[in-house]
Design an enzyme around this catalytic site. Structure first.
Site, mmCIF file in Angstrom:
data_model
loop_
_atom_site.group_PDB
_atom_site.id
_atom_site.type_symbol
_atom_site.label_atom_id
_atom_site.label_comp_id
_atom_site.label_asym_id
_atom_site.label_seq_id
_atom_site.Cartn_x
_atom_site.Cartn_y
_atom_site.Cartn_z
ATOM 1 N N LYS A 295 2.510 -14.222 22.191
ATOM 2 C CA LYS A 295 1.567 -13.345 21.495
ATOM 3 C C LYS A 295 1.830 -13.371 19.999
ATOM 4 C CE LYS A 295 0.535 -8.418 20.883
ATOM 5 N NZ LYS A 295 0.891 -7.044 21.297
ATOM 6 N N ARG B 232 6.092 0.489 14.161
ATOM 7 C CA ARG B 232 5.494 -0.844 14.308
ATOM 8 C C ARG B 232 5.805 -1.739 13.113
ATOM 9 N NH1 ARG B 232 1.019 2.330 16.222
ATOM 10 N NH2 ARG B 232 0.340 1.800 18.334
ATOM 11 N N GLY C 251 -4.586 -0.632 24.992
ATOM 12 C CA GLY C 251 -4.472 -1.274 26.296
ATOM 13 C C GLY C 251 -4.777 -2.749 26.274
ATOM 14 N N ASP D 123 6.164 -2.724 28.573
ATOM 15 C CA ASP D 123 6.071 -2.648 27.115
ATOM 16 C C ASP D 123 6.576 -1.284 26.681
ATOM 17 O OD1 ASP D 123 5.578 -3.598 24.590
ATOM 18 O OD2 ASP D 123 3.438 -3.925 24.883
ATOM 19 N N ASP E 251 -6.007 26.783 3.903
ATOM 20 C CA ASP E 251 -6.281 25.515 3.214
ATOM 21 C C ASP E 251 -5.650 24.315 3.920
ATOM 22 O OD1 ASP E 251 -3.648 26.033 2.736
ATOM 23 O OD2 ASP E 251 -3.751 25.861 0.556
ATOM 24 N N GLY E 252 -5.087 24.529 5.116
ATOM 25 C CA GLY E 252 -4.513 23.420 5.871
ATOM 26 C C GLY E 252 -3.011 23.289 5.755
ATOM 27 N N GLU E 253 -2.394 24.032 4.815
ATOM 28 C CA GLU E 253 -0.938 24.003 4.718
ATOM 29 C C GLU E 253 -0.331 24.856 5.831
ATOM 30 O OE1 GLU E 253 0.507 24.951 0.853
ATOM 31 O OE2 GLU E 253 -0.821 23.526 -0.176
ATOM 32 N N ASP F 226 5.082 -10.128 25.208
ATOM 33 C CA ASP F 226 5.339 -10.901 23.989
ATOM 34 C C ASP F 226 6.829 -11.219 23.912
ATOM 35 O OD1 ASP F 226 6.714 -8.626 22.731
ATOM 36 O OD2 ASP F 226 4.712 -7.801 22.444
ATOM 37 N N HIS G 246 10.017 0.245 19.256
ATOM 38 C CA HIS G 246 9.316 -1.043 19.235
ATOM 39 C C HIS G 246 10.281 -2.214 19.022
ATOM 40 C CE1 HIS G 246 5.679 -3.383 19.059
ATOM 41 N NE2 HIS G 246 5.989 -3.877 17.878
#
Length: 320
Positions: free
Chosen positions: A199, A96, A230, A224, A34-36, A170, A130
């Protein structure tokens, strides 16, 4: 000490273990219909200093599923008596969103930090996030590594002894670029100029055209933390070309690239250099302009130092 690498990160894990002259410890990862799933160490972790390596990007699993599998395995190790558990996440997803930029925005970097704490993680080790300040505020027990010293030989190979300018795409990345500037100057004894492109992003629309710095006639290295679509790299490369840059090289730690990524085809970019922090979704040799720098030596040395109580600062800032 125990070193595990979850499925999807086992190739990088094996490279790290080889650098440490050890073998990865065995584990079981079982999928249910079942994906577990479930995962467990196949050796005793009681009283051990445990390191679990899993990068949070890479097909076919989503970053969310990779994070959940890592959290479950850490919790299992703690429940079975591990003295200390360190999560080694070369690429740490969900970083982010580190502040509220719109009403009712999530701050996912803090939520992820709380999840790691909730399952008993003693420390989180990652590479080039980030936003450094937001990461350090959210993760109370963490080790942040950087690829700047590993990138220096590649930059020297690309630009030789000519004039070089490091460019941030940025304002938020200028600290990262300065760290690379310091590393390059310390190792090569050469002064390096800096430049930056303005930016602003809102609803995935990027604006801002202010360019600070002189790139005319120079070899440019755009730095970065990641390359995904990209678009940011291409936008910055075009700005540099319009201002007379001789060559433009893109460099980032995390290659969240697909074969549709704009940077792989942009004529404005001569080369792209990334690290092995995430598995590529295509063969390394598929694009001639792409080079991959191995991050396994950095991770292996960091793990050994953390286990032995050594200095991470000396690792990141080697003495001349």
């Amino acid at each position: 000490m125990r070193l595990f690498a979850l499925k999807g990160s086992d190739r990088l894990g094996a490279a790290v273990a080889a650098r440490m002259h050890i073998e990865l410890d065995p584990l079981e990862e079982r999928e249910f219909s079942d994906g577990e799933h479930k995962s467990r160490p196949l050796v005793s972790v009681r009283g051990e200093d445990v390191f679990v390596l899993h990068t949070l990007h890479g097909a076919p699993r989503s970053p969310a599923e990779r994070l959940l599998r890592l959290l479950f395995f850490i919790a299992t190790c703690r429940e079975n008596g591990a003295a200390r558990v360190t999560a080694v996440t070369p690429y740490l997803a969900f970083m982010r969103k580190d502040q509220q930029t719109k009403p009712r925005d999530p701050v996912t970097s803090r939520y992820v930090a709380q999840l790691f704490e909730a399952v008993g993680t003693d420390m989180v080790v990652t590479i080039d996030v980030h936003n450094v300040s937001a990461f350090q505020n959210a993760f109370r027990h963490s080790t942040l590594l950087g690829m700047q010293h590993a990138f220096v030989p590649r930059i020297r190979e690309l630009v030789g002894t000519g004039r070089m300018v490091l460019v941030s795409p940025d304002g938020g990345g200028i600290r990262r670029v300065r760290q690379l500037q310091d590393a390059y100057t310390a190792e090569m004894g050469v002064a390096v100029e800096l430049a930056m492109l303005e930016k602003h992003r809102s609803d995935d629309i990027v604006t801002g055209g202010l360019f600070a710095g002189d790139v005319a006639g120079a070899d440019v290295v755009i730095l970065d933390d990641m390359i995904a679509s990209g678009g940011t790299m291409v936008r910055t490369a075009r700005a540099c070309r319009q201002r007379g840059a001789r060559h433009v090289h893109a460099m980032a730690t995390h290659a969240l690239l697909t074969t549709a990524s704009e940077a792989l085809f942009a004529p404005e970019i001569d080369t792209i250099t990334v690290s092995s922090s995430v598995p590529l979704s295509f063969e390394r040799g598929a694009f001639g302009k792409l080079s991959v720098i191995d991050c396994a030596p950095l991770l292996a040395e960091a793990i050994e130092r953390l286990h032995a109580g050594g200095s991470i600062n000396r690792l990141l800032n080697p003495q001349p």
